[in-house]
Structures are given as C-alpha cells and as structure tokens.
Enzyme design. Structure first.
Site, PDB file in Angstrom:
ATOM      1  N   GLY A  58       0.844  -1.179   0.000  1.00 36.11           N
ATOM      2  CA  GLY A  58       0.000   0.000   0.000  1.00 36.11           C
ATOM      3  C   GLY A  58       0.878   1.227   0.000  1.00 36.11           C
ATOM      4  CB  THR A  59       2.903   2.729  -2.051  1.00 27.40           C
ATOM      5  OG1 THR A  59       3.522   1.597  -1.438  1.00 27.40           O
ATOM      6  CG2 THR A  59       3.935   3.834  -2.183  1.00 27.40           C
ATOM      7  CB  VAL A  60       0.153   7.722  -1.688  1.00 28.52           C
ATOM      8  CG1 VAL A  60      -1.162   7.144  -1.203  1.00 28.52           C
ATOM      9  CG2 VAL A  60       0.967   8.257  -0.510  1.00 28.52           C
ATOM     10  CG  MET A 120       1.223   3.421  -6.201  1.00 28.43           C
ATOM     11  SD  MET A 120       0.181   4.674  -5.439  1.00 28.43           S
ATOM     12  CE  MET A 120       0.483   6.070  -6.510  1.00 28.43           C
TER      13      MET A 120
END
Length: 537
Positions: free
Chosen positions: A355-357, A437
């Site tokens: 989970g990344t932005v 991402m």
C-alpha cells in the site's frame, strides 16, 4: 518541442494527457492533488505542494499511507537533483532471538514486531526547511481541514477500505488492534463510497506536527504516546528510537538509458533493481512495443535484477557490493548474456502487494518533486496509537530472520525498502518526475514506464495507460486482462507461466509530469487504475 507526444496506441485511452504552464500536481486522490494546487496558488513552490499533497494523502487515502509511514523524495531545484531518504530504522532493542522468543519463526505482518520508526513527518519537515517557501503550518492546513471536517469516500478508496476491514476483522482479534477499528470503522463497519469520514485525532496530530515543526512527533508529546503504547503492549519501539531518527539527504543514483539519465534513491530502496534492469535492456534494440521479444526481454531482465536486489540490497553500509558495482557496465554485460530465447528460472524472493501513494509536483520556477510515501500492505501494522490517529507501518516485515543474510534483522537498521520515486533528466535539463507505486511491482512499473516513454515515444498518459505485466516468482508472470492475448500465448510458448489478472490495482498506480525544455510547458499523466487525477493551472 515536447519530446514525448505520441498519441497513438493499440489499446483504449481512458483520458488524454494534461497540459499546463504554471504548475501541476499529479496523484491518486483528487482532493489531495487539489490541496497541492491550492498551495501553489498561495505562492508556495513545488516542494510546498508536495508536502501538502503528501500530508493530505494520509487523510484521504489511509488505505495506503499514514502519519506513521516512511517516505522518499527526489527534488529538482536550483539546477540540481537532491535525494531524501526518510525511512526509519528498526528499534534498537529488537533482534532475531528476541523475535523468536515471542514465538515467531518469521517476522509477522501485523502487530508491534514489524513496526519501524515512521519517517514521513521528518520528510515533510526536512523538505520544508531546506526548500519550502511557506511555513509548515500553512502547508499542512488542507490536510488538517479534511481530517477535522471530513470528506466523502471515493470509489477505489472505498473498495480497498472494505477489503482491509474484512481481512482485519477476521485476523486481528487481539485488543492491541482495537484502536484501528475505532478509527477506521467507527460505526462497526468500513465507510461506504460517498459516505463522509473524519478523524479528529488525526487532525490534532497534524496540527501538533505543524505547530512544532515535527518536534512533537520525535521528541515531544506524540513521541511519548507512541512509545508508551509500545511499552504497554510488549513492542520494541522506544522514545529513544524516535528521538534519534533523522531524514537523510543522499546522492541519487542513475543509469544512462539511450541518452536519458534515469534516477533513483540509492539503497536501502529497491530503485537499483529498476536501474539494473534498464542497464541490461539498453544492450538490445526494440523495434516495437507490442512484440513478444520486447516483453520477454523486459521480464527476463527484471528477474535477474530482482535476484540481485533481494540478495544484496539493504541499508547501504551493510551491503557487500555497492551501487556502482551493481550498476557497472561490465556487470550489466555479464547479466545480459544470461537472457536467452526462453524463460529462465531465477533465484529470487516472492514479490507481493503493498500500500503506497506516489505524487509528482512542478512549478513555474523550475522546481519539480518526485515523492513517495507508504505504510505497507495497505493499512500497515494494524496498530493505531490511541488518541492520535497514527497508523504505524510494518516495514520491518521485509527483514530476513536468517542471520547470515545481508538484510538480516538487527536493531537500529534500515530494511530493504520497496518504495521508490523516479526522475528523468537529459543532459543538464530536467525532464521530470515519475513513479509507479505498489510493493515489488514498483521497479517493474518504472522499467515499463521508462521504456514506454523513451523507446516507444508515448506521452505520459499513454505510458501509464498501457497494459502492464508483473513478474511474481519463478516463471510466473501476471498480465492485465487488457494485455494482448496473442502475445500472452506466445510468451507462454517460450516458457513463461502466464496468468491473466482481472484486478487492475495489482499492477501499480503511477503518475508522471514531463517539462518541455523550450517552452516550460508541463504535460502530465495520472493513473486510471485508481482515483487518480491531475490538478493544474
């Protein structure tokens, strides 16, 4: 003349590239990108806009990042590219033996054991102090407003929130996780798409960070709350670990790919995997994008790069080989020779999701920022510190429990890190920031986007819209359902274990901003696989 303007492509375009002159912000959430644009219009620069967008994303996309995240940045300003590593270290008191004493053979994905020092707030502070024009208090204002007043849940955000809730409800039954449910499922369920959600605790924490320039998070009231909750629940993280953290300015690493310099943050980040793959691939000629030979060589190069990355990459002063050795032309030639006409069986770990932005910003003063921020595996450790809204990351999960491994768990160490911002230059001129991402998809996404841009001349939106592939492990490769079926069949015929994946979000989510060196005009692309948007003026 803008270098990448090809509009033609053999697959559906979801939207056109975005053009603007004065400034641009590209990210996965409309409200966050608008917050960045608001800061630009107030007189802030691209660095201020990046901080505002990043802080806002902790509120409007908590399924991927939070105040308890890590962060990395590449900043083009004053005719130079600067690198910032704001990844935290493991608690000083942790060790392989102590983790085993708690009954674990491997590092768990949730709870206090995988929690490392959060670096994101230190990134905001450091960027603001070094290159910002506005105060941190002004820059964090939009995020504080959304946290206190609330906002409606967007479609992809709602989907992943529900997925995380279902997983946590089934698996995180210990009392230590109660605060996650109080914060992110206040009505006993995840918020629905279009429903308002707010977090007053989150707002108070951001306000405290803004008013103290981050001091409260690492040395003050917030640090005390984090350390106390850790101690109460048998965690390893201490107030000393928080107090000793500092974001570090680093020299970015690069390879030259067909006349363009592709830049990444050096290890402990995995950007070196993308660079090594490109270093191998530049030894081949690619006549067309939609060809089995093109995809085959890309996949094989990624396999070899990951085999090296997962064997050698960790905190740089713990590595047996440095970045220059891994990225040398001689080594690239040696590895390139291993790419044959059939799929190989590499020695590497097993990539999995995250989970990344990611966000990109640019202004009319010539500043450009490539910024990435992440918990891990969505909401991270499942630990939320009471009264703060701080969801802590679980980056320590990437450490090895093998004491002889280069990335072996030990106290005060940075682990192999999946999040990587990218940047492209040509000669002494910036082309712009880019990123994709998504866990171990990230280097693979970087390679695909760079080649779509340089080899095949696609504009930013077309480069992102192109169907993607992802090598998983052994000979297994997943392709999007839009991937040409005849090419998937041909790849299978030369030994690749091809699987068509219906879930588009597993292939990463990217943003791109390029700058025309002659006119200063920006052209941007955003991710159709999420709630992505570009705000510009």
């Amino acid at each position: 003349m803008m270098p990448f303007t090809n509009q033609s492509q053999p697959y559906p375009v979801t939207r056109n590239a975005t053009y603007a002159k004065n400034g641009m912000v590209a990210t996965s959430q409309p409200l966050a990108s608008q917050a960045g644009l608001e800061i630009l219009k107030k007189g802030g620069n691209a660095i201020d806009a990046a901080i505002a967008t990043a802080a806002c994303l902790t509120v409007v996309e908590p399924t991927s990042n939070g105040i308890g995240s890590d962060a990395f940045a590449l900043v083009w300003t004053k005719d130079k590219l600067h690198g910032l590593n704001a990844s935290g270290r493991s608690p000083k008191s942790i060790s392989i033996d102590k983790v085993k004493e708690k009954g674990y053979d491997g590092i768990p994905t949730h709870g206090w054991v995988p929690v490392t020092v959060p670096g994101a707030p230190s990134a905001w502070v450091e960027l603001s102090k070094e290159f910002g024009k506005l105060s941190l208090k002004e820059v964090l204002e939009p995020a504080i407003t959304y946290a206190s007043e609330g906002y409606p849940i967007s479609p992809v955000l709602g989907k992943f929130w529900k997925k995380a809730y279902t997983n946590f409800k089934a698996n995180l039954t210990d009392d230590v996780f109660n605060n996650w449910f109080k914060t992110f499922a206040p009505n006993g369920r995840p918020p629905k798409v279009g429903e308002m959600w707010s977090s007053p605790d989150h707002a108070k924490t951001l306000q405290s960070i803004a008013e103290t320039d981050g001091e409260s998070f690492y040395h003050g009231e917030l640090a005390e709350k984090i350390a106390a909750f850790s101690q109460e629940n048998g965690g390893f993280l201490s107030s000393t670990d928080l107090a000793e953290h500092k974001a570090e300015w680093v020299d970015p690493i690069k390879v030259n790919y067909r006349g363009y310099d592709v830049w990444e943050i050096p290890p402990n980040g995995q950007g070196i995997v993308a660079l090594q793959a490109l270093n191998m691939l530049k030894g081949f000629e690619f006549k067309e994008k939609e060809a089995v030979d093109t995809y085959h060589k890309q996949i094989e190069a990624i396999k070899l790069a990951f085999a090296d990355g997962q064997r050698h990459v960790t905190q740089e002063n713990h590595m047996h080989y440095n970045s220059n050795q891994i990225l040398s032309e001689a080594y690239a030639q040696t590895r390139r020779k291993l790419i044959s006409e059939e799929a190989m069986q590499p020695e590497a770990g097993e990539p999995f999701g995250s989970g990344t932005v990611y966000l990109a910003t640019a202004d009319n003063e010539g500043n450009m920022v490539s910024f990435i921020q992440s918990n891990y595996m969505g909401f991270g450790s499942g630990i939320v510190v009471p009264g703060t809204g701080i969801a802590l990351q679980n980056r320590g999960h990437n450490f090895s429990m093998d004491p002889d491994h280069v990335n072996a768990l030990q106290g005060g160490k940075q682990t192999y890190h999946t999040i990587i911002p990218g940047f492209l230059t040509k000669g002494a001129q910036p082309v712009g920031p880019f990123g994709v991402m998504g866990g171990f998809m990230q280097p693979q996404g970087h390679v695909q986007v760079v080649m779509n841009t340089i080899d095949f001349g696609l504009n930013p939106q077309a480069a992102l819209d192109a169907p993607r592939w992802q090598w998983m492990k052994d000979k297994r490769v997943e392709v999007e359902h839009r991937f040409a079926h005849h090419l998937a069949q041909e790849l299978a015929e030369i030994g690749h274990d091809i699987h068509i994946q219906l879930e588009p979000n597993s292939f990463g989510r990217g943003q791109i901003i390029w700058r025309d060196p002659d006119t200063g005009v920006f052209v941007g692309g955003t991710e159709a696989r999420t709630d992505g948007t570009i705000s510009a003026w």
